[in-house]
Design an enzyme around this catalytic site. Structure first.
Site, short mmCIF file in Angstrom:
data_model
loop_
_atom_site.label_atom_id
_atom_site.label_comp_id
_atom_site.label_asym_id
_atom_site.label_seq_id
_atom_site.Cartn_x
_atom_site.Cartn_y
_atom_site.Cartn_z
N GLY A 48 -6.96 -7.82 0.02
CA GLY A 48 -6.87 -8.25 1.75
C GLY A 48 -6.55 -9.25 1.73
CE LYS A 101 -18.74 -14.15 10.64
NZ LYS A 101 -18.82 -12.47 10.93
N GLY A 114 -12.78 -3.97 1.80
CA GLY A 114 -13.93 -3.59 1.88
C GLY A 114 -14.23 -2.93 1.22
NE ARG A 161 -4.47 -1.37 1.63
CZ ARG A 161 -5.76 -1.38 2.66
NH1 ARG A 161 -4.84 -1.13 3.83
NH2 ARG A 161 -6.49 -2.01 2.60
C1 3PG Z 1 -8.36 -2.35 5.12
O1 3PG Z 1 -7.37 -1.63 5.92
O2 3PG Z 1 -9.84 -2.10 4.79
C2 3PG Z 1 -8.85 -0.02 5.08
O3 3PG Z 1 -7.63 0.72 5.23
C3 3PG Z 1 -10.46 0.45 6.00
O4 3PG Z 1 -10.02 0.59 7.20
P1 3PG Z 1 -10.96 0.12 8.56
O5 3PG Z 1 -11.77 -1.26 8.01
O6 3PG Z 1 -10.70 -0.53 9.61
O7 3PG Z 1 -11.84 1.07 8.63
#
Ligand code: 3PG
Ligand code: MG
Length: 375
Positions: free
Chosen positions: A328, A179, A351, A42
């Site tokens: 992720g 999930k 997300g 990142r």
């Molecule tokens: C992540 O890693 O999903 C983003 O940096 C957002 O972080 P957060 O889910 O804690 O808002």
């Protein structure tokens, strides 16, 4: 660019940035172990934007959150290790302390926004991974400052909205992780645009239960069986295929490694898709022209249960399809297998990538569209 993207100001819309102080919101929420960064993806992903600005004479102040420190300073979430890495990669760039040390960040407090923009001439959002959060540093500065999306944010939006709007067919989505309830919205949205859906990971057990197969003591979500049943029926009615595992790997009731067919006996637990399934999933990926992958096929952190995820990752690398990996765990798996350079786009957002696929927009993008310099 897509239609949504066209209305968002880009770096060129900032005009001459020479001598200006530019606040760049980045997502430097990097994985760390004992204060050491384990993956700087990142940070590297923000460099094109930072370099674009500094090459044109701007001075860059970067700002990010790290972890979830609950609105007060916490040494565990200090930006120091990130700052040390950033100045190695981009000397002369400033990095503010963790934005979430102040409750005003997550509370989207105007007073906190006002403090953030003191002495700042322009704002750039390059924090794709955090642009689904309507937090102060994401939606606040564009209310008053000339603003733009950075090159990373622009690329992410272009690629992910491209999947929604104009995918080359066959378009296959490969979904895993634990999930189904977390991903229901995106599954429904994807079912409208894909030709087939491939389901692995623990979420497959809720689908297998809906089909009447035994799932032993595997992870599942009993309250989602009805939803899975409906998705299976709807996809059949609309001529789309949902591919579920035909064999599985896990442990038997005594806790010993075992391979199974589609039905698990009582007491058994499934932790990975089986070799037949992995080969079948890989064929689907090889025959596709567009593939989106989010979520591992099994517990790939354990070498006994990594084969399914590895086979899917290898197919992502080998296929001629345009390949996109949601951030992720699936990005971590690709990196573990050293295949991260072999796919077309690895998203920096977890997300955020799912929310953009589901809704076609994010709070951070909406804020930029209303910036004073937006056309
Ligand atoms: C992540 O890693 O999903 C983003 O940096 C957002 O972080 P957060 O889910 O804690 O808002
Ligand atoms: Mg998250």
């Amino acid at each position: 660019m897509t239609n949504v993207g066209e209305r968002i100001p880009t770096l060129a819309d900032l005009g001459d940035v020479g001598g200006k102080r530019v606040l760049v919101r980045t997502d430097f929420n990097v994985p760390m172990e004992d204060g050491v960064i384990t993956d700087d993806f990142r940070i590297r992903a923000a460099l094109p934007t930072i370099n674009w600005l500094t090459e044109r004479g701007a001075s860059v102040v970067a700002a990010s959150h790290l972890g979830r420190p609950k609105g007060k300073p916490d040494a565990k979430y200090s930006m120091d290790p990130v700052r040390a890495r950033l100045v190695e990669l981009a000397p002369g760039v400033d990095l503010m302390e963790n934005l979430r040390f102040d409750p005003g960040e997550e509370g989207n407090d105007p007073a906190f926004v006002a403090r953030l923009v003191v002495g700042i001439d322009a704002y750039v959002d390059d924090a794709f991974g955090a642009s689904h959060r309507a937090h102060a540093s994401i939606v606040g500065p564009p209310r008053t400052l000339p603003s733009a999306m950075g090159l990373l944010l622009e690329k992410e939006v272009d690629v992910l909205l491209g999947l929604r709007d104009k995918p080359a067919h066959p378009f296959v989505a490969v979904l895993g992780g634990s999930k189904i309830s977390d991903k229901l919205g995106v599954v429904e949205a994807l079912l409208r645009v894909v030709d087939s859906l491939v389901i692995g990971g623990a979420m497959c057990f809720t689908f297998l239960a809906a089909e009447g197969y035994g799932i032993g003591d595997s992870l599942w979500e009993p309250d989602q069986v009805g939803t899975c049943r409906r998705l299976l029926d709807e996809s059949k009615a609309s001529g789309k295929t949902i591919h579920l595992p035909e064999d599985l790997v896990g442990v038997d009731a005594a806790g010993n490694y075992a391979t199974f067919g589609r039905s698990l006996p009582d007491g058994a637990k499934g932790f990975d898709i089986g070799p037949g399934t992995a080969a079948a999933f890989s064929d689907v990926i090889m025959d596709a022209r567009t593939v989106f992958w989010n979520g591992p096929m099994g517990m790939f952190e354990d070498p006994r249960f990594e084969a399914g995820t590895r086979t899917v990752a290898q197919a992502m690398a080998d296929t001629k399809a345009f390949t996109v990996v949601g951030g992720g765990d699936s990005a971590a798996a690709l990196a573990q297998f050293r295949l991260d350079d072999e796919v077309d786009h690895v998203s920096t957002g977890g997300g955020a990538s799912l929310e953009l696929l589901e809704l076609g927009d994010l709070p951070g993008l909406e804020a930029l569209r209303h910036a004073p310099n937006a056309k």
